[in-house]
Enzyme design. Structure first.
Site, mmCIF file in Angstrom:
data_model
loop_
_atom_site.group_PDB
_atom_site.id
_atom_site.type_symbol
_atom_site.label_atom_id
_atom_site.label_comp_id
_atom_site.label_asym_id
_atom_site.label_seq_id
_atom_site.Cartn_x
_atom_site.Cartn_y
_atom_site.Cartn_z
ATOM 1 N N HIS A 1 0.588 -1.368 -0.136
ATOM 2 C CA HIS A 1 -0.459 -0.105 0.171
ATOM 3 C C HIS A 1 0.299 1.185 0.032
ATOM 4 C CE1 HIS A 1 -3.880 2.377 1.214
ATOM 5 N NE2 HIS A 1 -2.476 3.012 1.710
ATOM 6 N N GLU A 2 2.180 1.139 1.259
ATOM 7 C CA GLU A 2 3.118 1.971 0.987
ATOM 8 C C GLU A 2 3.628 2.614 -0.544
ATOM 9 O OE1 GLU A 2 2.386 4.604 3.094
ATOM 10 O OE2 GLU A 2 1.020 3.365 4.272
ATOM 11 N N HIS B 1 1.845 3.838 -2.989
ATOM 12 C CA HIS B 1 1.494 5.744 -2.509
ATOM 13 C C HIS B 1 2.989 6.110 -3.504
ATOM 14 C CE1 HIS B 1 -1.502 6.944 -0.478
ATOM 15 N NE2 HIS B 1 -1.273 5.904 0.515
ATOM 16 N N GLU C 1 -6.388 7.028 -0.846
ATOM 17 C CA GLU C 1 -6.513 5.918 0.294
ATOM 18 C C GLU C 1 -7.051 4.788 -1.315
ATOM 19 O OE1 GLU C 1 -4.421 5.603 2.673
ATOM 20 O OE2 GLU C 1 -3.896 7.258 1.830
#
Length: 299
Positions: free
Chosen positions: A144-145, A148, A225
């Site tokens: 997930h990070e 980003h 998100e």
């Protein structure tokens, strides 16, 4: 379905950022009209201030944000083997350079990424996250990070913070000299109905601008998100891992020490229990975890 959702979120993000720039220009026009009698000059000054703030924030974002969150950097796998190797693996899969790795001493599970581009990025995880998550869940959180980082969300969030700060600066300036500016406009003999309404409208805009900026920043964070969740599934090929990680976060308590300015960076809202969100959602830094889980289950 996965790539369609990513494309949809990217289009929404473009619209949100356009709204942010428009808001900066609008507040500049209001300030310029009140104090100089010209909206054009105010717009130019506002955009220049915004560019300066963005440049400073982008250049110093990693060290500033990590310091704000009391994060300590680890420099090798010896200090946190599982976290280090997972970040290393996810960076390889995402095709981005290995980011700097930080740990935050806090029992609440959470994580975030920051930086100005994939070549100068950093990720942080709390000790609570490392203690609670199993390997598949931790891989999903780091994926997930990495999303980003790969999608330049880290730069986008930095720009959003800078634009919000620029708006606050303009509003503070306007507030300090409000009566002087209004008096100056009256001295220019523009006391007709149109001039009065324009002044009132400008004052209202200045008052409401910080609220609008916060709403835009929160909307931006919420959309990123959703996209990062989808990106984590793309990188790990394991939607259940991401779903399980989000379910773990549903039971998390607020972090003990977190700077409100960086709350939007985290994978889950670090300031309040995920089960107690605002009714409208307009001022939430993150979409409800249940809504994020539902989207993943539909993929």
């Amino acid at each position: 379905m996965l790539y369609q959702q990513i494309a949809k979120n990217k289009r929404r993000t473009i619209l949100v950022m356009a709204g942010f720039v428009f808001l900066v220009a609008l507040i500049g026009a209001a300030v310029g009209y009140l104090f100089a009698g010209t909206a054009t000059g105010g717009v130019i000054i506002a955009l220049v201030i915004a560019v300066i703030y963005v440049s400073i924030m982008v250049g110093q974002s990693t060290d500033v944000v990590m310091s704000m969150n009391n994060a300590r950097e680890i420099h090798s796998a010896d200090e946190a083997p599982e976290l280090w190797h997972i970040v290393e693996d996810m960076a390889l899969v995402a095709r981005v350079p290995m980011p700097r790795v930080f740990i935050i001493d806090d029992p609440s599970p959470n994580a975030f990424a920051t930086g100005n581009n994939p070549q100068h990025a950093a990720v942080a995880a709390t000790t609570g996250l490392l203690a609670i998550m199993n390997r598949e869940e931790l891989e999903s959180v780091m994926a997930h990070e990495m999303t980003h980082v790969r999608n330049y969300d880290i730069r986008l969030q930095t720009i959003a913070l800078a634009l919000t700060a620029a708006i606050s600066l303009l509003v503070n300036f306007a507030g300090n000299f409000m009566w002087f500016g209004a008096s100056s406009r009256r001295d220019d003999r523009e006391e007709g109905a149109g001039g009065v309404f324009a002044i009132i409208g400008s004052i209202l805009l200045i008052i409401l601008a910080p609220l609008a900026a916060t709403m835009v920043q929160m909307a931006l964070s919420r959309q990123r998100e959703y996209q990062a969740d989808a990106g984590a599934v793309e990188l790990t090929r394991n939607p259940q891992g991401m779903i399980s990680a989000l379910r773990q976060l549903q039971h998390a308590e607020p972090m003990q020490n977190v700077d409100p300015a960086s709350a939007a960076l985290y994978i889950s809202d670090p300031q309040e229990n995920a089960r107690h969100k605002s009714l409208s959602g307009l001022f939430d830094t993150h979409p409800p975890l249940e809504a994020r889980i539902e989207r993943l289950e539909k993929m």
